[in-house]
Design an enzyme around this catalytic site. Structure first.
Site, PDB file in Angstrom:
ATOM      1  N   ASP A  77       0.867  -1.169   0.000  1.00 33.49           N
ATOM      2  CA  ASP A  77       0.000   0.000   0.000  1.00 33.49           C
ATOM      3  C   ASP A  77       0.915   1.234   0.000  1.00 33.49           C
ATOM      4  OD1 ASP A  77      -2.384   1.648   0.519  1.00 33.49           O
ATOM      5  OD2 ASP A  77      -1.479   1.893   2.500  1.00 33.49           O
ATOM      6  N   TYR A 119       0.018   5.171   0.883  1.00 30.70           N
ATOM      7  CA  TYR A 119      -0.106   6.207   1.922  1.00 30.70           C
ATOM      8  C   TYR A 119      -0.162   5.598   3.332  1.00 30.70           C
ATOM      9  CZ  TYR A 119      -1.205   8.792  -2.279  1.00 30.70           C
ATOM     10  OH  TYR A 119      -1.140   9.325  -3.526  1.00 30.70           O
ATOM     11  N   ARG A 139      -9.269  12.040   7.033  1.00 24.10           N
ATOM     12  CA  ARG A 139      -8.876  10.679   6.664  1.00 24.10           C
ATOM     13  C   ARG A 139     -10.084   9.737   6.733  1.00 24.10           C
ATOM     14  NH1 ARG A 139      -6.019   7.145   3.745  1.00 24.10           N
ATOM     15  NH2 ARG A 139      -5.544   5.254   4.868  1.00 24.10           N
ATOM     16  N   SER A 176      -2.465   0.967  -4.821  1.00 22.72           N
ATOM     17  CA  SER A 176      -3.000   2.055  -4.006  1.00 22.72           C
ATOM     18  C   SER A 176      -4.350   2.561  -4.507  1.00 22.72           C
ATOM     19  CB  SER A 176      -1.982   3.209  -4.037  1.00 22.72           C
ATOM     20  OG  SER A 176      -2.546   4.401  -3.534  1.00 22.72           O
ATOM     21  N   ASN A 177      -5.109   3.140  -3.583  1.00 22.55           N
ATOM     22  CA  ASN A 177      -6.343   3.844  -3.935  1.00 22.55           C
ATOM     23  C   ASN A 177      -6.056   5.105  -4.751  1.00 22.55           C
ATOM     24  OD1 ASN A 177      -8.389   2.242  -2.848  1.00 22.55           O
ATOM     25  ND2 ASN A 177      -8.443   3.314  -0.885  1.00 22.55           N
TER      26      ASN A 177
END
Lengths: 226, 226
Positions: B9, B11, B40, B117-118
């Site tokens: 991942d 972040y 967040r 990652s998103n």
């Protein structure tokens, strides 16, 4: 197009969850607000994760899992007694003071009413029966039957299925703005009961109607039916 | 079974988001922590809602939406300058101090590495290039290509697709426990970088390995490859 049916979310919409926070603060003095906020956030987060990953578990269990995590995170010692007391509170939530009368007035206009909730049937039945509003409801729908939580379309579809009409002919009422967004995306007409005066979620959705309590819904329905 | 590839991942796992909180507190003195936490949480909540309802929007935009909502909710006056400054911070996050060396050691063992990652590609490219770890990575995968955020299986499948092997042969590394749960449900071997010493999410999942920083991953991989 006239409203052919109204579907209500349960917790925080018809049923007042305030007493849970009060009990939490009694059990964990000074920590009730923090616990209630985290517990609620985790409860919803877990429903999302379990829906996206097809790892469904009934809401009662998810709610318990969220409580256990939240206490660990906040460093609170959750005894079995405290856990049972907090969970039991869910089964005996009162409806909001204006709830029964508003539902009665809508029924007098011949509009069929239903609940569509994340709660599993056992949880819902307990709270619906205790509140005395059961005779006013045509259906009490639980996402348990599709094993997907809101905001999955399969969950919202339970409403169009039982009423046998398109989503645009049904008004969906919720106290949760994310639920309003999901219902709007599905195609329902929506009314947000924004008791806390929260800002609109930044999801590109505006509810068709908004009020601060259920009485405001009556005026909205009247306008729509005119 | 030996680990044939490692997927990270981005972040909070390879890239340190701490500087965002510091900037938030500079812009909104005394409110930085509250803003960062809500921002967040909303960012992730919005990815869930948009994934469940098939209303995908790139992570950069979702992140901006979450920032706008969070400031409204906290009663903070978000000027355009402040918004741009906070968002710009995302594009220049430093990697964690140990990151490059750990990745280099893993590469020396012949293990291919990737990011999943998103974040949309533009966001990811900026931060990957600035950090200098790009030459160590075989792939930088964004969920943007499937328009579904983690923890949707379609997102995790990007990893098995590029490495052409089963999920059980791939180690998935994340600083987010919910990401570890989603990856484990998908079938990956998982390692949780639990920097904050958070409790395990109550989702019935235990990661295969856990540590407090990326160096702990090296020892885990060594044991697994033995």
């Amino acid at each position: 197009m006239a409203i052919q049916a109204i579907i209500f979310d349960a917790y925080g919409t018809l049923f007042d969850v305030y007493s849970i926070g009060r009990l939490a603060d009694k059990l964990f003095p000074g920590k009730g607000d923090a616990l209630t906020a985290l517990w609620r956030a985790k409860q919803i987060e877990y429903t999302h994760l379990r829906t996206m990953c097809s790892t469904y578990k009934p809401f009662w269990e998810v709610t318990q899992d969220a409580l256990v995590f939240s206490c660990k995170k906040l460093g609170l010692d959750l005894t079995l007694d405290a856990q049972q007391a907090l969970m039991a509170q869910y089964a005996k939530l009162p409806s909001f003071p204006e709830c029964e009368q508003v539902l009665r007035k809508l029924r007098e206009q011949g509009i069929p009413l239903a609940i569509l909730s994340n709660g599993n049937s056992q949880m819902l039945d307990a709270v619906v029966k205790a509140s005395g509003i059961q005779p006013l409801l045509s259906h009490v729908l639980s996402v348990d039957s599709v094993q997907k939580y809101k905001t999955a379309p399969e969950a919202y579809q339970l409403g169009t299925d039982v009423f046998g009409t398109g989503a645009r002919n049904i008004l969906f009422v919720s106290g949760n703005c994310w639920d309003i967004c999901g219902a709007s995306w599905f195609g329902y007409k929506t009314f947000w009961v924004n008791r806390a005066g929260a800002p609109l979620e930044e999801l590109g959705v505006t509810p068709h109607g908004e009020g601060t309590e259920l009485n405001d819904l009556l005026a909205f329905v009247e306008r729509e039916q005119a």
